[in-house]
Design an enzyme around this catalytic site. Sequence first.
Site, PDB file in Angstrom:
ATOM      1  N   PRO A  19      -4.995   4.083   0.364  1.00 52.86           N
ATOM      2  CA  PRO A  19      -6.377   3.633   0.595  1.00 52.86           C
ATOM      3  C   PRO A  19      -6.791   3.908   2.044  1.00 52.86           C
ATOM      4  CG  PRO A  19      -4.883   1.763   0.562  1.00 52.86           C
ATOM      5  CD  PRO A  19      -4.040   2.970   0.328  1.00 52.86           C
ATOM      6  N   ASP A  40      -4.930   4.578   7.242  1.00 53.54           N
ATOM      7  CA  ASP A  40      -4.409   3.855   6.080  1.00 53.54           C
ATOM      8  C   ASP A  40      -4.782   2.379   6.254  1.00 53.54           C
ATOM      9  OD1 ASP A  40      -2.880   2.548   4.218  1.00 53.54           O
ATOM     10  OD2 ASP A  40      -1.046   3.681   4.626  1.00 53.54           O
ATOM     11  N   HIS A  41      -5.659   1.879   5.426  1.00 56.72           N
ATOM     12  CA  HIS A  41      -6.157   0.522   5.634  1.00 56.72           C
ATOM     13  C   HIS A  41      -5.149  -0.553   5.247  1.00 56.72           C
ATOM     14  CE1 HIS A  41      -8.913  -2.718   6.295  1.00 56.72           C
ATOM     15  NE2 HIS A  41      -9.943  -1.900   6.519  1.00 56.72           N
ATOM     16  N   ARG A  42      -4.020  -0.148   4.679  1.00 55.65           N
ATOM     17  CA  ARG A  42      -3.013  -1.167   4.397  1.00 55.65           C
ATOM     18  C   ARG A  42      -2.440  -1.718   5.695  1.00 55.65           C
ATOM     19  NH1 ARG A  42       0.869   2.177   0.620  1.00 55.65           N
ATOM     20  NH2 ARG A  42       0.362   3.649   2.255  1.00 55.65           N
ATOM     21  N   ILE A  43      -2.409  -0.859   6.723  1.00 54.84           N
ATOM     22  CA  ILE A  43      -1.803  -1.293   7.978  1.00 54.84           C
ATOM     23  C   ILE A  43      -2.769  -1.264   9.162  1.00 54.84           C
ATOM     24  CG2 ILE A  43       0.635  -0.862   7.446  1.00 54.84           C
ATOM     25  CD1 ILE A  43       0.265   1.949   8.608  1.00 54.84           C
TER      26      ILE A  43
END
Lengths: 566, 538
Positions: free
Chosen positions: B340, B510-513
């Site tokens: 994502p 990366d929007h997870r991190i």
Amino acid sequence: MHSTLSFSRATTVPTTNYAFHSQSPINLRFCGLRREAFGISILTRSSSGRVRLSTRGRSKRISASTGNNGTPPKSFDYDLIIIGAGVGGHGAALHAVEKGLKTAIIEGDVVGGTCVNRGCVPSKALLAVSGRMRELQSEHHMKALGLQVSAAGYDRQGVAGHANNLASKIRSNLTNSMKALGVDILTGFGTIVGPQKVKYGKVGFTDNIVTAKDIIIATGSVPFVPKGIEVDGKTVITSDHALKLEFVPDWIAIVGSGYIGLEFSDVYTALGSEVTFIEALDQLMPGFDPEISKLAQRVLINPRKIDYHTGVFATKITPARDGKPVIIELTDAKTKEHKDTLEVDAALIATGRAPFTNGLGLENINVVTQRGFVPVDERMRVIDANGNLVPHLYCIGDANGKMMLAHAASAQGISVVEQVTGRDHVLNHLSVPAACFTHPEISMVGLTEPQAREKAEKEGFEISVAKTSFKANTKAQAENEGEGLAKLIYRPDNGEILGVHIFGLHAADLIHEASNAIALGTRIQDIKFAVHAHPTLSEVLDELFKSAKVKAPASTSSPISEPVAA
Amino acid sequence: MQTQFGSAVFPRLLRRSLSYIPSILYSLHSLLNLFHFFRFLSNSSPQSQKHKEMASPFLSNTIISFSSSLSSSSSLPRLAPSIPFSAIRSKSTPRRILTVRSKIREIFMPALSSTMTEGKIVSWVKSEGDVLSKGESVVVVESDKADMDVETFYDGILAAIVVGEGETAPVGAAIGILAETEDEIAEAKAKAASKSGASTPSAPPPAPTPAAASTPAPPKSTPAPAAPTVAEGPRKTVATPYAKKLAKQHKVDIESVVGTGPYGRITPEDIEAAAGLSPSKKNVGLAVVVETKPAAPAKAPAASAAPSSLPPPVPGSTVVPFTTMQSAVSKNMVESLSVPTFRVGYPVTTDALDALYEKVKPKGVTMTALLAKAAAMALAQHPVVNSSCKDGKSFTYNSNINIAVAVAINGGLITPVLQDADKLDLYLLSQKWKELVEKARAKQLQPQEYNSGTFTLSNLGMFGVDRFDAILPPGQGAIMAVGASKPTVVADADGFFSVKNKMLVNVTADHRIIYGADLAAFLQTFSKIVENAESLTL
């Protein structure tokens, strides 16, 4: 003792018609087995600290002690001195103490020798890892057992640590066992200065002279590196370096497809490397029984990430440097023409082992080595340049080249101790088993089928072959490891076992039933009545003996009869 | 008492029955095998019918010899007629001398057990073109019971493999073609092609024309005629052992594959890519990035996944398969879809940077080095942007700041990595970059020189592109897309107009991190560093 091994395997000549006096070490057939090893006259050896230093010491010594050389001393410091504390020396020392001999062992390096420090022992640690990796990576195998394992990985440092820890553990066991029994461990490089007289000392210290009634040379061997190959210890390596597992290359060429090469191919492919074998003979695994090597090739080579070049010599190997990979020049073994050039990430030289006998002072007692090997008779007594026996001097293990296996050295040492304590003893080398710890393992004792056929023809008897498959064994099936074959070569007239070859799960442990039978002279018609627990892998051999068709009836008395002729 | 007795007897019986079952089965096999082996087939010429000898099956699962002459049109004589017939034939030895000119034989799937109806080829011990001598094993066949080596009875050349490794064929079907001399290979191949046309669609059948016999040698089946010239070129093809195996297995012409491994060698991944397979190993190490126009390459694999939605090809279009590198790009692009991502843009004033560039240019410093250095310095202050998310559960903070820079090389894209870009000074960095680009052109990048990146930089400014957005390569947290620097009219806080050089940078993360504020803060730092460009030379 931990003397199962494969690493002290022989440097032997390629074929029987190989010229004895050939100048070219390239012609040597590496990694053969079971034949008397011939030496190598030209040794490019790096680790010759002992050689150089003791040579210097010796010249000094000679001038100083010429006066009393040649006259053996009247009383001795020891009953037995063993030069070299490898597995052979250790076995001899333990047995000597048991026989009541006052014993000393001289070691210039670390106790344990090649086997414990740079051979069979650490390699078994690596192979234990590779076996498990292989199992965990085999999705098919795991699924068949109903197991689910997510990606298996390894930590190189951890694997290397395991090998190193094992070696030091075994080394301290060995040292302690000798100390506990009262064996004197003398530190330094031993040199024979005269009959029954040995000098030892460390570099930079004064030499000590000790005398002994009997002396055993057990100095072992070092990896043999053919001419033209430059070992840098990083990208071009021998087994000594490989066992430290300092890096796992993507692609490694292994020169020599004998025991050492085969075992390392098992380790490296399990850890993710691709392997290219370079073999001088026309087929891989030349020392094994042809049928076994064929099967082994199907299981250990073809399905793995391995390719090979046979019938070629690696005439020149240049280590990786200046942004270039390791470059290997291949020369056709027959036409001597350049054949191919390989570019790989690393090269392992597994072309056999060369005796480590320089600087032993053999010239002081008029002994000339043959390509480095100390000439001995069947009782391990050293033979001098005139063909006479040198009294009170014996040589065992890799240094005599009879059978370059750790446990063979130990057996020879025990045999010598038996002789010096008054019981004549000749070791039957045909009863000494050998094993290669690949997955699955290979083991053998006695003659291969071609050797047996040759002998049968010469001596005019008949031979038969019996075989059983691991597929028919319950335990092997339970383990889902049905791949394997056991083969028995025997005399149908009297039931004598000539050779047994096993390829399959735990083959190395299974061979001893056959080797003991050969050592004790047990015949097939008798051993087939021995009972095996069910279900065990040992039933593979049970089936094998039972499937043999022997004309002679079972003996009525004890199954142990006269020993089989060597 | 009773139970004891029972327990003592039962295992014994069990053991007996267990240990004898296999041997009974095996002996049954050998009997049946005997029959099966006496099968033979007639050659096109009647004289050439030969009696097939067989090795005594010592153990049923050892070596089994099988091979026979090519059948004409007659149906295969099976069990019953073969035994008496062959017995007669074996006596008529004089006839054997009258050998026929053309000797092309088929190797059949043997019946290795009574219940076997089809067999799987475990492996071909020999490969096409290998010279076989009588008694050598040629192929390993897996029956329903065991794997067995199948031997040939004839000297000859294995002209063609009809049924490949891993494939199955019914008992009696031709699995390979044996030619007696090299001259007959072509003919045999043609036969194999006609065979394989029926059984395995994978082998491309060159049309077996009647003229084939007269023309010296029809072209080798698969590769384009250009392939041999490649082999004769100055650079020899280096392929790893497994790559060679895979190429054989998947019928990939190894000469046509471009190696991406160290020293330009062909790796198993290259073969897999060339064969259109998904690599067995995850993340093979080729971190390749594609800029704005990934739509086209990304579409191909997606389309192949759902062939039904594929529009019919426009007439006259040509299909060019991906090179290895293009396949790797394609793979990485598809893989990136699982991450994502989001994008944050930022305008950066570059007057100071441009001034500095003019100053250091004569010393060999490139704009790439300047931008990489600036990004690395900013990353040092924002370690999260330099991190990556490997498992979807955790942050992986990288200890080094390695800036990968996307470079287009003919027909492909590679990302050489400037390692420790924050620690090296500008001049060293520029020098390093020059080396890397040279190596990349020569395809000599070591794996760690193109797959160790922790952050990627992609610059299309030199083409006049003012802004674009990049796709995040798998395994990294962020990628920066740099547009061209252009004179722009700006108004300051006091309302004064001036013209300043501005460039738009756009970071995909990366929007997870990495969250929006992280990226904004990072870009602000980056902008400050660029606006005070002198700090880059420190």
